[in-house]
Design a protein around this motif. Structure first.
Motif, PDB file in Angstrom:
ATOM      1  N   SER A  79       0.865  -1.170   0.000  1.00 52.49           N
ATOM      2  CA  SER A  79       0.000   0.000   0.000  1.00 52.49           C
ATOM      3  C   SER A  79       0.910   1.230   0.000  1.00 52.49           C
ATOM      4  N   GLN A  80       0.768   2.083  -0.998  1.00 53.82           N
ATOM      5  CA  GLN A  80       1.657   3.237  -1.131  1.00 53.82           C
ATOM      6  C   GLN A  80       1.635   4.140   0.095  1.00 53.82           C
ATOM      7  N   LYS A  81       0.502   4.243   0.752  1.00 57.33           N
ATOM      8  CA  LYS A  81       0.405   5.090   1.945  1.00 57.33           C
ATOM      9  C   LYS A  81       1.191   4.517   3.116  1.00 57.33           C
ATOM     10  N   GLN A  82       1.544   3.238   3.044  1.00 58.56           N
ATOM     11  CA  GLN A  82       2.270   2.598   4.140  1.00 58.56           C
ATOM     12  C   GLN A  82       3.702   2.239   3.749  1.00 58.56           C
ATOM     13  N   GLN A  83       4.189   2.805   2.638  1.00 57.07           N
ATOM     14  CA  GLN A  83       5.525   2.457   2.151  1.00 57.07           C
ATOM     15  C   GLN A  83       6.587   2.677   3.215  1.00 57.07           C
ATOM     16  N   ARG A  84       6.591   3.835   3.847  1.00 58.03           N
ATOM     17  CA  ARG A  84       7.615   4.141   4.846  1.00 58.03           C
ATOM     18  C   ARG A  84       7.594   3.128   5.991  1.00 58.03           C
ATOM     19  N   SER A  85       6.408   2.828   6.525  1.00 55.41           N
ATOM     20  CA  SER A  85       6.332   1.902   7.660  1.00 55.41           C
ATOM     21  C   SER A  85       6.697   0.475   7.241  1.00 55.41           C
ATOM     22  N   VAL A  86       6.355   0.075   6.020  1.00 53.85           N
ATOM     23  CA  VAL A  86       6.729  -1.253   5.539  1.00 53.85           C
ATOM     24  C   VAL A  86       8.243  -1.351   5.430  1.00 53.85           C
ATOM     25  N   ILE A  87       8.880  -0.348   4.834  1.00 57.47           N
ATOM     26  CA  ILE A  87      10.338  -0.373   4.668  1.00 57.47           C
ATOM     27  C   ILE A  87      11.035  -0.337   6.024  1.00 57.47           C
ATOM     28  N   ILE A  96      17.011  -9.896   5.762  1.00 58.10           N
ATOM     29  CA  ILE A  96      16.817  -9.192   4.487  1.00 58.10           C
ATOM     30  C   ILE A  96      18.121  -8.482   4.157  1.00 58.10           C
ATOM     31  N   LYS A  97      18.794  -8.956   3.132  1.00 53.82           N
ATOM     32  CA  LYS A  97      20.118  -8.446   2.765  1.00 53.82           C
ATOM     33  C   LYS A  97      20.039  -7.287   1.781  1.00 53.82           C
ATOM     34  N   LEU A  98      18.928  -7.163   1.082  1.00 55.84           N
ATOM     35  CA  LEU A  98      18.801  -6.154   0.038  1.00 55.84           C
ATOM     36  C   LEU A  98      17.332  -5.794  -0.110  1.00 55.84           C
ATOM     37  N   CYS A  99      17.041  -4.519  -0.240  1.00 59.32           N
ATOM     38  CA  CYS A  99      15.674  -4.055  -0.476  1.00 59.32           C
ATOM     39  C   CYS A  99      15.741  -2.907  -1.476  1.00 59.32           C
ATOM     40  N   HIS A 100      15.079  -3.100  -2.618  1.00 56.87           N
ATOM     41  CA  HIS A 100      15.042  -2.070  -3.661  1.00 56.87           C
ATOM     42  C   HIS A 100      13.592  -1.757  -4.010  1.00 56.87           C
ATOM     43  N   THR A 101      13.310  -0.497  -4.305  1.00 63.10           N
ATOM     44  CA  THR A 101      12.041  -0.190  -4.959  1.00 63.10           C
ATOM     45  C   THR A 101      12.228  -0.526  -6.436  1.00 63.10           C
ATOM     46  N   GLU A 105       4.917  -4.333 -11.874  1.00 61.07           N
ATOM     47  CA  GLU A 105       3.796  -4.940 -11.161  1.00 61.07           C
ATOM     48  C   GLU A 105       3.993  -4.946  -9.639  1.00 61.07           C
ATOM     49  N   TYR A 106       5.244  -5.023  -9.189  1.00 63.68           N
ATOM     50  CA  TYR A 106       5.552  -5.044  -7.755  1.00 63.68           C
ATOM     51  C   TYR A 106       6.242  -3.745  -7.363  1.00 63.68           C
ATOM     52  N   ASP A 107       6.290  -3.497  -6.065  1.00 64.61           N
ATOM     53  CA  ASP A 107       6.877  -2.254  -5.554  1.00 64.61           C
ATOM     54  C   ASP A 107       8.269  -2.431  -4.961  1.00 64.61           C
ATOM     55  N   LEU A 108       8.511  -3.599  -4.327  1.00 58.13           N
ATOM     56  CA  LEU A 108       9.786  -3.839  -3.653  1.00 58.13           C
ATOM     57  C   LEU A 108      10.384  -5.167  -4.091  1.00 58.13           C
ATOM     58  N   PHE A 109      11.701  -5.192  -4.150  1.00 57.78           N
ATOM     59  CA  PHE A 109      12.490  -6.384  -4.455  1.00 57.78           C
ATOM     60  C   PHE A 109      13.342  -6.654  -3.230  1.00 57.78           C
ATOM     61  N   LEU A 110      13.224  -7.852  -2.646  1.00 50.51           N
ATOM     62  CA  LEU A 110      14.001  -8.217  -1.469  1.00 50.51           C
ATOM     63  C   LEU A 110      14.888  -9.410  -1.784  1.00 50.51           C
ATOM     64  N   LEU A 111      16.054  -9.436  -1.169  1.00 50.74           N
ATOM     65  CA  LEU A 111      16.889 -10.629  -1.159  1.00 50.74           C
ATOM     66  C   LEU A 111      16.982 -11.046   0.296  1.00 50.74           C
ATOM     67  N   ILE A 112      16.542 -12.256   0.575  1.00 52.48           N
ATOM     68  CA  ILE A 112      16.511 -12.771   1.941  1.00 52.48           C
ATOM     69  C   ILE A 112      17.446 -13.966   2.021  1.00 52.48           C
TER      70      ILE A 112
END
Length: 168
Positions: A79-87, A96-101, A105-112
């Motif tokens: 949810s775009q309104k919750q981006q800051r709290s999610v990150i 979580i070793k890596l987090c990119h916007t 179709e998706y908003d975040l890319f994670l490497l776990i």
């Protein structure tokens, strides 16, 4: 201007590559490997830090001695309104070793990364239960073929140095 614009020449590039492979090397060792004076290395590091090309140094934790680990790429819609709290919530999970916007179709890319598959499953469950995460897709990584993010050896050598050593 990105960090690359703050690196001025080939010596800076090689110095950064050497520091990325081992930031605890002495300036004497760095100078020897670069073929410059120790004071030159010291001055260049200070200039790169001041220019913002080097933002800091970090500890890289050892992997399991067997080399075993489980890794996953996780794509998240949020949810775009919750981006800051999610990150912020994601930032509290050391697995979580890596987090990119990302775009698309998706908003975040994670490497776990976790020691074993069961741990990976638990972390993914934790990630997907964060308020604001609306959808996820996970990909378990099977085998590394190469990694240009950590295999930095050749960048730290002057061009032709490897060939010169083998010719001796």
């Amino acid at each position: 201007m990105g960090w690359l614009g703050k690196i001025f020449d080939e010596i800076d590039r090689r110095l950064v590559a050497l520091l990325q492979s081992n930031a605890r090397q002495s300036t004497v060792e760095l100078a020897r490997r670069l073929g410059v004076a120790r004071s030159t290395v010291h001055d260049r590091i200070r200039r790169l830090e001041k220019a913002g090309a080097i933002l800091g140094y970090q500890v890289v934790l050892a992997r399991d001695v067997t080399g075993a680990s489980a890794q996953s790429i996780v794509l998240l819609s949020i949810s775009q309104k919750q981006q800051r709290s999610v990150i912020e919530a994601l930032g509290r999970l050391p697995e979580i070793k890596l987090c990119h916007t990302v775009s698309g179709e998706y908003d975040l890319f994670l490497l776990i990364e976790t020691p074993q598959l069961e741990d990976l499953d638990a972390v993914i469950d934790e990630v997907t239960s964060i308020a604001g995460v609306t959808r996820s897709q996970s990909f378990i990584l099977l085998a590394k073929k190469f990694d240009r993010m950590t295999d930095r050896g050749p960048l730290a050598q002057p061009a032709g140095a490897a060939a010169a050593r083998t010719a001796d």
